[in-house]
Design a protein around this motif. Structure first.
Motif, mmCIF file in Angstrom:
data_model
loop_
_atom_site.group_PDB
_atom_site.id
_atom_site.type_symbol
_atom_site.label_atom_id
_atom_site.label_comp_id
_atom_site.label_asym_id
_atom_site.label_seq_id
_atom_site.Cartn_x
_atom_site.Cartn_y
_atom_site.Cartn_z
ATOM 1 N N ASP B 449 46.349 40.246 -8.784
ATOM 2 C CA ASP B 449 45.864 39.549 -10.066
ATOM 3 C C ASP B 449 44.697 38.491 -9.648
ATOM 4 N N LEU B 450 44.666 38.080 -8.341
ATOM 5 C CA LEU B 450 43.681 37.020 -8.124
ATOM 6 C C LEU B 450 42.426 37.976 -7.523
ATOM 7 N N MET B 451 42.461 39.244 -7.606
ATOM 8 C CA MET B 451 41.226 40.034 -6.974
ATOM 9 C C MET B 451 40.393 40.932 -8.145
ATOM 10 N N ASP B 452 39.272 41.304 -7.889
ATOM 11 C CA ASP B 452 38.478 42.318 -8.694
ATOM 12 C C ASP B 452 39.486 43.430 -9.027
ATOM 13 N N GLY B 453 39.172 44.134 -9.969
ATOM 14 C CA GLY B 453 39.760 45.456 -10.236
ATOM 15 C C GLY B 453 40.786 45.554 -11.337
ATOM 16 N N TYR B 613 36.375 53.292 -17.648
ATOM 17 C CA TYR B 613 37.491 52.606 -17.815
ATOM 18 C C TYR B 613 37.013 51.455 -18.399
ATOM 19 N N PRO B 615 38.335 47.127 -19.772
ATOM 20 C CA PRO B 615 38.986 45.947 -19.485
ATOM 21 C C PRO B 615 40.359 46.203 -19.661
ATOM 22 N N ASN B 626 36.815 48.752 -6.307
ATOM 23 C CA ASN B 626 36.171 47.583 -6.720
ATOM 24 C C ASN B 626 36.592 46.536 -5.655
ATOM 25 N N ALA C 35 36.934 37.181 -10.302
ATOM 26 C CA ALA C 35 38.253 37.564 -10.843
ATOM 27 C C ALA C 35 39.035 36.346 -10.897
ATOM 28 N N GLU C 36 39.348 35.621 -9.959
ATOM 29 C CA GLU C 36 40.294 34.544 -9.357
ATOM 30 C C GLU C 36 40.251 33.473 -10.551
ATOM 31 N N TRP C 56 38.888 39.869 -21.364
ATOM 32 C CA TRP C 56 37.960 39.825 -20.267
ATOM 33 C C TRP C 56 37.451 41.473 -20.025
ATOM 34 N N ARG C 58 35.679 42.256 -16.714
ATOM 35 C CA ARG C 58 35.100 41.821 -15.597
ATOM 36 C C ARG C 58 34.559 42.959 -14.514
ATOM 37 N N ASP C 59 33.460 42.817 -14.149
ATOM 38 C CA ASP C 59 32.867 43.605 -13.325
ATOM 39 C C ASP C 59 31.753 42.860 -12.457
#
Lengths: 391, 671, 340
Positions: B449-453, B613, B615, B626, C35-36, C56, C58-59
């Motif tokens: 959850d703390l990362m991209d993707g 895809y 969000p 990602n 993201a964080e 959100w 996000r990318d």
């Protein structure tokens, strides 16, 4: 000038005439001018046929003759290209399968592998307003009919081929269809089971009185089971008749050759009831050929009658020939003998002599013999013509 | 009575079948599924093709300028940019071609322009939809805009859309782009040779030796199917990257580039090649071997004269399948390719990096060509292979030969170490706190959850997608296969349907995904409500993997007696009763196979869905991409392994269910 | 009686549900913010406006921009919150932004607000290029820390530098556009020609070079300060270098997407995005924020960063974007492998 095929045509049209005139009731299935084309290939050519109610009819012919195509057209599995089919006075030519009235048994039986025997037979009984008990009762009755009363809970794969065949039959007749179609139903079975099932099917058919059409390439099967046989070749009907008619009075050289075995002799017409066999002029049944015409004359091996050598009853008896016996082949109930002789010229005849006759005449290879070719068994066909007569 | 032409075709109209309720229902079903394929495949591809011909052009005739004298009075008549360019030749015609993002400074047409001059400039369009920018402000229409000379240099003309081959011209005159064709072909060819050779050895050992642990080797060889194609790339970074565990083995070469792509490609295509070749070897005839041995041929000679020729169709087929997989794969070269450009990555770069959708479409069309060729050849070969299969042959039974068996065992162990090794490295990396500085174990890398993707949600989304794809896809594919196989007549319709069903195999995922953007994101398309939903991902994935599923279904259905339908109809029972009571239960093992195939692929696919895809529908496989992209390589490895375990779990579950179902519904199979 | 009571409760419950449903608006917000940070942004916003739910999207900057452009005629987003100003300028010229002056916009540094009236977008914070330098790996290789951009092009760093590809990364593009502004157009390309010789590879995303440097995969990653500070905080042996010539920067900015059906909620969000609370929130990751006087020093951030920010010409960057990228691609992307 009369030709055998012409005769056939007349017979058919007479039948047709008769039935359409006299009683449209008795003719159950009526096929008129049926054609089936697969692209450029014509599988059925101008087929017309009447089948009476309760009749057992066999379509017989070599593979590729169109017999299965005709059956599938009747069933609506592969629609004909042209022509009409009536069943019980109803035009079914273009109807979908489900709106026709027949039961069918395929060569593969097409039993549903994951359903028990009972459920296979009950398949067609469901959804028709019958109660559960009614269905169970009918299934039991059918199982009884095909002598498999205790096999109901098994799966098809647990039964033998012959048993599966009978289940397929039971399933096909479960809904009491007006017409039963059998597509080479016995060809996947071994010889003994086949003979046994022949009788059983025939008996069942007689008992139920259901009009039945069976496709087969096995003449023995056709001869032993059918009320009438439809001999087909290259997409046309060669002859329609009872088994004895077909066998004793073949309508064409093809039929004569295809059904049973026959000698074929090149011959020249000598009179309105005479023709040559080898070097001799013999008396024959009345034919329609002109004097001097080349024909093929046929006689079946069992129709050749052996006599003491030199026993010509009279010079005027134009049915006897002097021959010499060549190889003899023992075939169980009779001896097949190869016959040659000066009077036969280059022709060779095969004759089936009973064991008694062989013993009585002490026949062996090299024996001299007089044979009689009964005039009414010598049947002439045009020479050089193929199986479709040429005018 | 001669058979003349006219009595072969008698007068009167040919019989036309009257359709029963079943016929109509089946045609209806088939039409619905055909419509699905048209919407999910044909129309998007058409939209993409037309997009590749859609160009942007500066239309100079639609701009008018008027320039004042030094005192700010307009003495001269307005003049179009086209007229100015004709006399000046300031902008050559090839420079008028541009992309949707193009801008042309108005000052181009005024060579004497100086921002200090006191002149005042006017600009307008000659039509309502002509637009230009002043600074970042957008103007359009025929009203004059008056600006001073310092502002005039900020006036930019915007292009209009037109049609033409110009995108293709640009493509083939841009070396960085068409170089990729060569790169893609080279990498695919090299990977194909290596994979097929290795897989042949493996398959040979499996089918022609008596070594131990064949089942284990087979399972291991199939493992790469369960992970996204980019996962081996991540493992290679940990092994051979600059901080790699065994980077010395590369002798100073960089893993980022062709070497990495080829090793990774061999990893992820290995099971596909192995399966095909094993099948090919399994059907060869033992009698040939007996004959060869009775002629005292050496093992070597037997190999060259019997084994290889017997497996040649399998080898060719495997080669084309591998080639196709490599050339259309995008994840792996994206992760490990470094600066080495490949076609599939180009599409991504053009679309995502440069927002040049038209060029993306052009590259897609280019990528379609080798894929289509490989597909066509493979189909031809498969036809011949089928012919071989149906021939009656006696299966070969290997005999023990200790030396050869140990050799085979050694070889297979090496391959197994390679496959298990790469997976183990990923799992290891996922558990390391901070490679290479802090080697303590930690679960930090699972804090997605703390990362991209998209975090853990993307994992759950992926499972949802995989389940939906498995259920919905199996339903569509099997029903479609049934209708096309069992419908009576209607040859043209069936032929067309077959063609549609075969097409997806030839369409690379990237191309399909891009085509979906063009088709579904068009506001004029009423189907654009699907855009950005889970539904479009399901549709796309089902379509992407349609062909193999369809072929599986059709093969199973072909094994059913052709006459079941006729029997049911003659018994006046509707086809759906037969379908429900007989077809589906008998084909249940196949149906389960199709659904697990769709499940696993939906979990691992990246290429098609990366464009689609949203969000709320981020996916685990895309998250791997990602996170790697953002430099979070360890979490990427962790997520990749989550996909692996999920797929492995699904496979085991599938096995258990299959066994259970088989016991219950397939009792009839056992006497 | 009991029946009646249940009925009433049901009706009341129904009303309650209906009223909360009416109050809750969902906004689809496109963003390129790390993201964080997203969760924190949404939580802080919801403390003031619990009735608006943020979804959100996000990318990375490139992808979000591509997405927005692709959806030009059928926008899915209501608000863009935290996307490079260069990208927003691009969207503005496509007519995709709803011009709106948020309440309190006058309190922001004018540099951070779009020049049009009303402005099409407002800035949040600045996002500044920096060089992440892995002291451990550099030490192993015997490198000396570079002080300037020019240093970075020296042969000693050959194969030891990674930077983002400007075609896909906003950070990469701001580096390139800043060099063109610092060194002039010809000087800029000249510089990049030399630098290209040192680049091990170009990454797709802007944060990756710094993360790779943090992981020791490469000693030097051209990235942005915020990322470097974070990795350093996470324990990576990094030094964040601000080259002497000055560093490129971009703003993260906020805008309303034209055609949104939820204009009121969108305005509420954009109004909030310029408040002091919001600016304090931005400050936790960015040393420079739009509202003057709010920024407090950020841990691990280089001290001289603000002084080194160049006077960025966003319009130049936006309007020449295509030309710059084409030129860059022609020069550096055609080589299948970097020279080393």
């Amino acid at each position: 000038m009369r030709r055998p095929l012409l005769v056939l045509r007349v017979i058919i049209s007479v039948t047709w005439y008769k039935s359409s005139e006299a009683s449209s009731v008795s003719s159950y299935l009526r096929i008129r001018n049926l054609y089936k084309n697969f692209g450029d290939f014509t599988a059925l050519k101008d087929i017309s046929l009447e089948i009476e109610e309760g009749e057992f009819v066999c379509f017989l012919g070599p593979s590729g003759c169109g017999k299965t195509t005709l059956l599938r057209a009747i069933a609506g599995l592969d629609l004909q290209s042209f022509g009409s089919i009536e069943q019980a006075g109803r035009d079914i030519s273009a109807l979908p399968i489900a709106r026709r009235d027949f039961g069918i048994v395929f060569q593969s039986y097409a039993l549903f592998p994951n359903l028990t025997i009972e459920r296979n037979i009950a398949f067609g009984l469901e959804n028709a307003g019958r109660s559960k008990t009614e269905i169970t009762g009918r299934v039991a009755e059918l199982l009884d009919l095909v002598d498999l009363a205790d096999q109901g809970k098994k799966y098809p794969a647990q039964l033998s081929g012959g048993q599966q065949q009978r289940i397929a039959l039971a399933r096909a007749i479960a809904t009491s269809p007006g017409l039963l179609l059998l597509d080479e139903p016995l060809s996947a079975l071994d010889a003994k089971v086949r003979v046994h099932l022949r009788h059983q099917i025939k008996e069942l058919q007689r008992k139920l009185g259901v009009t039945t059409v069976m496709v087969t390439h096995d003449q023995e099967e056709a001869l032993s089971m059918a009320d009438r046989i439809v001999v087909m070749n290259h997409g046309v009907i060669e002859q329609v008749g009872t088994p004895t008619e077909i066998y004793r009075e073949p309508g064409s050289l093809f039929v004569a050759d295809f059904i049973g075995e026959t000698n074929q002799i090149h011959s020249t017409i000598t009179a309105a009831n005479g023709l040559t066999v080898g070097k001799c002029a013999l008396r024959s049944a009345a034919h329609g050929f002109a004097q001097g015409q080349q024909v093929i004359v046929t006689i079946r091996p069992e129709d050749i009658i052996p006599h003491e050598p030199g026993s010509r009853r009279a010079e005027s008896d134009h049915s006897a020939l002097a021959v010499t016996v060549g190889e003899m082949e023992f075939l169980g109930s009779f001896w097949r003998s190869r016959l040659t002789g000066a009077e036969l010229g280059d022709e060779v005849l095969y004759a089936d002599f009973s064991i008694n006759a062989v013993r009585r005449l002490s026949l062996a290879a090299g024996s001299a013999l007089t044979i009689e070719l009964p005039a009414d068994r010598l049947i002439a066909f045009p020479a050089g013509g193929d199986d479709v007569g040429n005018g | 009575m001669s058979a003349t032409a006219e009595n072969l075709r008698p007068a009167g109209r040919p019989i036309k079948a009257r359709l029963g309720r079943d016929d109509l229902a089946m045609r209806g079903f088939m039409a619905v599924i055909a419509l699905y394929l048209v919407i999910a495949l044909a129309l998007p591809l058409y939209a993409m093709l037309s997009k590749s011909f859609s160009t942007y052009q500066f239309d100079l005739t639609s701009y008018e300028f008027q320039v004042s004298d030094d005192t700010g009075n307009f003495q001269t008549a307005p003049i179009t940019a086209a007229a100015l360019n004709e006399t000046l030749q300031a902008v050559p015609s090839e420079d008028l071609a541009t992309s949707s993002d193009g801008r042309l400074p108005a000052t181009s047409f005024f060579p004497e322009f100086s921002f200090r001059s006191p002149m005042i400039y006017r600009i307008r369009g000659t039509g309502e939809d002509v637009s230009f920018l002043i600074g970042s402000e957008r103007f359009s229409g025929t009203a004059w805009q008056e600006v001073d000379s310092n502002t005039f240099r900020r006036v930019m003309l915007r292009p209009v859309r037109s049609q033409g081959l110009q995108n293709y011209t640009t493509y083939f005159s841009t070396p960085s782009l068409f170089r990729s064709i060569e790169n893609s072909l080279f990498i695919s060819a090299l990977s194909t040779i290596i994979t097929v050779t290795l897989a042949f050895g493996f398959a040979y050992a499996l089918s022609r030796s008596c070594m131990r642990f064949k089942g284990v080797f087979r399972l291991i060889a199939l493992a790469p199917i369960l992970v996204p194609s980019l996962l081996p790339g991540i493992a290679l970074v940990y092994l051979f990257g600059n901080q790699g565990m065994i980077k010395g083995l590369l002798l100073g070469e960089s893993i980022y580039g062709p070497i990495g792509i080829v090793i990774g490609s061999v990893f992820f295509t290995f099971p596909h090649a192995m399966l095909i070749i094993t099948t090919a070897l399994a059907i060869s005839d033992a009698r040939l071997y007996e004959a060869a041995e009775s002629l005292k041929a050496s093992r070597w000679k037997i190999f060259w004269t019997v084994t290889l020729p017997g497996a040649r169709y399998g080898l060719i087929s495997a080669a084309f399948v591998v080639f196709n997989l490599v050339i259309t794969d995008f994840g792996l070269p994206k992760v490990i390719g470094g600066q080495y450009n490949m076609l599939a990555v180009d599409i991504y770069k053009q679309v995502i990096g440069q927002q040049n959708f038209e060029m993306g479409a052009v590259v897609s069309v280019v990528l379609l060509i080798p894929a289509l060729v490989a597909f066509a050849v493979d189909r031809q070969v498969q036809k011949k292979q089928v012919a071989l299969l149906s021939a009656r042959s006696v299966p070969y039974q290997p005999r023990a030969n200790p030396r050869a068996d140990w050799l085979a065992f050694g070889y297979c162990s090496l391959v197994a170490v390679f496959i298990v090794g790469l997976l183990a490295v990923c799992q290891f990396a996922a558990l390391i706190k901070f490679w290479p500085y802090d080697l303590s174990l930690s679960m930090n890398n699972y804090a997605f959850d703390l990362m991209d993707g998209g975090g853990w949600d993307s994992y759950y989304n992926s499972i949802q997608l995989a389940l939906l794809t498995a259920v919905f896809g199996t339903l569509v594919v099997f029903t479609g296969g049934y209708m096309v196989e069992k419908i009576k007549g209607f040859e043209t319709g069936r032929g067309l349907f077959q063609l549609l069903a075969m097409l997806p195999m030839a369409i690379p995922g990237m191309v399909l995904g891009l085509a979906y953007i063009f088709f579904f994101n068009d506001p004029r398309n009423p189907l654009n409500v699907f855009y950005g939903t889970m539904a479009i991902l399901v549709i796309c994935t089902v379509t992407h993997f349609y062909t193999v599923s369809h072929l599986t279904a059709v093969t199973a259905l072909k094994q059913m007696d052709r006459e079941f339908e006729s029997v049911a109809a003659s018994l006046k029972q509707p086809f759906h009763k037969l379908f429900r009571l007989v077809t589906v239960p008998v084909c249940l093992p196949t149906i389960l196979d199709i659904s697990i195939y769709l499940f696993v692929n939906a979990m691992t696919t990246v290429s098609a869905v990366v464009f689609l895809y949203s969000p709320t529908t981020t996916l685990a496989s895309v998250a791997v991409l990602n996170m790697d992209d953002a430099g979070d390589i360890a979490p990427a490895a962790a997520m990749g392994m989550m996909i692996f375990y999920t797929n492995a779990g699904a496979r085991i579950l599938h096995l258990i269910i299959s066994k259970g179902v088989l016991k219950r519904t397939q009792a009839w199979r056992f006497r | 009686m009991a029946f009646r009571r249940t009925c009433l409760t049901a009706v009341a419950a129904g009303l309650l549900v209906a009223s909360t449903a009416a109050a809750e608006t969902e906004l689809t917000v496109y963003t390129a913010v790390e993201a964080e940070d997203l969760k924190r942004y949404a939580e802080t916003f919801n403390q003031d406006h619990p009735d608006i739910k943020i979804n959100w999207v996000r990318d990375s900057t490139g992808i979000i921009t591509a997405k927005l452009l692709a959806e030009k005629n059928n926008p899915q987003a209501d608000v863009i919150w935290g996307l490079a100003a260069t990208s927003l300028l691009l969207l503005k010229t496509e007519g995709m932004l709803e011009a709106y002056a948020p309440k309190g916009v006058e309190k922001l540094d004018a540099k951070f607000v779009d020049k049009s009236t009303p402005p099409a977008w407002v800035g949040m914070d600045a996002w500044v290029a920096s060089v992440c330098y892995n002291t451990v790996e550099a030490g192993k290789l015997g490198l000396t820390p570079p002080k300037t951009w020019k240093d970075l092009a020296k042969p000693e760093y050959a194969g030891h530098v990674i930077m983002p590809n400007p075609n896909s990364s906003g950070t990469g593009f701001l580096d390139v556009s800043s060099w063109l502004q610092i060194f002039g157009e010809d000087g800029g390309w000249d510089y990049m020609d030399k630098l290209h010789g040192n680049i091990a590879r170009y990454t797709h995303s802007g944060s990756k070079p710094c993360k790779l440097a943090a992981a020791g995969e490469i000693p030097i990653g051209v990235s942005f300060a915020f990322r470097g500070a974070k990795s350093k905080a996470a324990g990576a042996p990094l030094e964040i270098i601000v080259p002497d010539e000055g560093v490129g920067w971009d703003m993260e900015a906020t805008a309303i997407v034209a055609g949104t059906a939820k204009l009121e909620a969108a305005k509420t969000l954009v109004d909030w995005s310029v408040t002091k609370t919001a600016n304090e929130m931005y400050n936790s990751g960015y040393a420079v924020v739009a509202m003057p006087g709010v920024a407090k020093p950020v841990e691990h951030f280089p001290d001289n960063l603000v002084e080194k920010m160049i006077d960025n010409d966003f319009e130049f960057a936006a309007n020449n974007r295509k030309a710059i990228l084409e030129e860059w691609q022609k020069r550096y992307d055609s080589k299948s492998e970097p020279k080393s």
